[in-house]
Design an enzyme around this catalytic site. Structure first.
Site, PDB file in Angstrom:
ATOM      1  CG  HIS A 123      -0.370   0.305   2.520  1.00 16.43           C
ATOM      2  ND1 HIS A 123      -0.034  -0.672   3.435  1.00 16.43           N
ATOM      3  CD2 HIS A 123      -0.041   1.476   3.111  1.00 16.43           C
ATOM      4  CE1 HIS A 123       0.466  -0.108   4.513  1.00 16.43           C
ATOM      5  NE2 HIS A 123       0.475   1.200   4.343  1.00 16.43           N
ATOM      6  CG  ASP A 153       0.036  -4.028   2.707  1.00 17.38           C
ATOM      7  OD1 ASP A 153       0.349  -3.551   1.596  1.00 17.38           O
ATOM      8  OD2 ASP A 153      -0.237  -3.324   3.688  1.00 17.38           O
ATOM      9  CB  SER A 225       3.202   1.673   6.270  1.00 19.09           C
ATOM     10  OG  SER A 225       2.036   1.832   7.023  1.00 19.09           O
TER      11      SER A 225
END
Length: 472
Positions: A123, A153, A225
């Site tokens: 993402h 992911d 992230s």
């Protein structure tokens, strides 16, 4: 003087007479009286630790060494996208569009090899026209996207440098323990090279139905992230991926993809270009008190097998409906995410030892995992599987077979035709479809993009009503 001496003598004489009377009359009677107290006075006991609660320098986790081993191997990843649109009134009237680069997002990444391979989240780089990577020494490189796995992911990037880069070695996430110290290293809010500490709060945490995250209380915020979750040895045990928050910022829980899953994905992308999934081939549910009561079993932990995929490793090895899976190799199975998380670290043809409970007896069965393509077929942006025999027996309309839709990512067929999950395709262009082998034949002959050849489609909807669509 004479009066004073007289008064002292009288006082002393009075005291002697009083003491003598007490000894003669009162104390003598009390010698024959026994007062018995039957009330038992037990001492109050409070469990108390007498050990020194202070850690010595040798007992404290060495977070400094772990941070120093990691910080130079964590990078800042920027996602630049192309924004197309009219910029001025003149552009609007003339119909001109101008392409403009625009920063769409940023996150972190972890260098995993000295030659510049970097792991981040899918993402973070999704939709990027250009990906730039900034090292801890402020050097910036354009990165190549090697491959992605949207389901877990994970994305793999590559940058080219003239010298070897600092990198973080993979650790064994299966060996991590609840309560173990970990560090989260990343770039929250564009603040580069940020290190936070915490402990592993839980393992095999599932947030959406098919995940197996490490949960930690190390502070993770937007920008973290794709960053590193490392143990006290500076080994990568997870890729920081998500937070659970009502505000968009950290409120106590963060989640990381376990390193064993990330490593397997990276190795598959490097070797095959995509992820090779190993399938056990069982369906069922995780046991708890309510499920155990409903299924009339005596155990409340494990995975109850309610169905077996035909031609799967479980089917070939002899696992049957009603078996309770207790352990895969050395990993205890208490919930579905334990099972799915461990299988994500395995490849087709890998042999795992499945410990089951059958009729009150423990049994270990070696199972060779099956290729996903042997059971599930991807075609026209849809995923198909055979109809389970158990379902066929329950519904006569399905006795002739078909291909069951597990997932439909084809927007046109979803929105215009209305194909949904659990619909059954029975014929394509008047070619009868009895199972996924028939789908595979079309795929081999025409390729994945069959939509342009599609003239006619026959299927059963969610209520098993027969439908037919003719495309003009």
């Amino acid at each position: 003087m004479k009066k004073i001496l007289t008064l002292v003598c009288v006082s002393a004489l009075g005291g002697l007479l009083t003491l003598g009377g007490y000894k003669l009359f009162v104390e003598k009677e009390n010698n024959n009286v026994v007062i018995e107290d039957n009330t038992s006075q037990l001492p109050v006991y409070v469990p108390t630790s007498t050990s020194n609660a202070l850690l010595t320098n040798t007992d404290k986790p060495d977070l400094i060494t772990a941070a120093n081993k990691t910080i130079d191997a964590v990078v800042h990843v920027k996602n630049t996208q192309i924004n197309r649109g009219p910029q001025t009134w003149g552009d609007i009237f003339s119909g001109r569009t101008i392409e403009r680069k625009q920063l769409a997002g940023a996150g972190s990444g972890v260098i995993i090899s000295p030659d510049g391979h970097i792991v981040t989240n899918n993402h973070v780089i999704k939709g990027a026209a250009e990906i730039s990577v900034t090292l801890n020494d402020n050097r910036t490189f354009l990165a190549e996207l090697v491959g992605t796995d949207a389901e877990n992911d994970i994305a793999l990037l590559k940058i080219d440098t003239e010298e070897n880069l600092p990198h973080v070695p993979f650790g064994d996430s299966d060996a991590t323990q609840i309560g173990e110290w970990v560090l989260a290293v990343g770039n929250p809010f564009n603040l580069t090279s940020t290190v936070t500490a915490g402990i592993i709060s839980a393992k095999s945490r599932d947030l959406s139905g098919n995940q197996s995250f490490i949960q930690t209380d190390a502070v993770v915020n937007p920008g973290n992230s794709g960053g590193a979750l490392v143990n006290v040895n500076g080994e990568l045990v997870g890729i920081n991926t998500a937070i659970q928050s009502q505000t968009g910022s950290y409120i106590g829980y963060s989640f990381a993809v376990p390193s064993n899953i990330a490593r397997k994905i990276v190795e598959d992308i490097m070797e095959f270009g995509d992820v090779q999934d190993g399938i056990l081939g069982v369906t069922g549910l995780a046991l708890n008190g309510e499920a155990a009561k409903e299924l009339d079993v005596d155990v409340t932990e494990g995975f109850y097998v309610s169905g077996i995929e035909k031609k799967s490793g479980a089917d070939i090895a002899g696992i049957v409906e009603g078996d309770i899976i207790r352990r895969l190799d050395n990993v205890e199975i208490n919930k579905y995410s334990d099972l799915s998380g461990y299988l994500k670290t395995k490849s087709p043809s890998d042999v795992i030892n499945v410990e089951i409970l059958r009729n009150g007896a423990i049994k270990t069965i070696p199972v060779a995992l099956t290729k996903k393509e042997d059971i599930y077929v991807e075609f026209m942006d849809m995923q198909f599987r055979d109809i389970p025999e158990k379902i066929k027996n329950e519904y006569p309309q399905l006795s002739e077979g078909g291909a069951l839709i597990l997932e439909n990512k084809n927007a046109w067929l979803y929105n215009k035709v209305g194909l949904r999950r659990n619909y059954v395709i029975t014929a394509i262009n008047d070619i009868e479809i009895k199972n996924v082998d028939d789908i595979n034949k079309l795929k081999k002959e025409y390729g994945e993009d069959f939509t342009k050849y599609l003239n006619k489609l026959e299927y059963l909807d969610g209520n098993l009503r027969r439908k037919e669509i003719i495309f003009r």
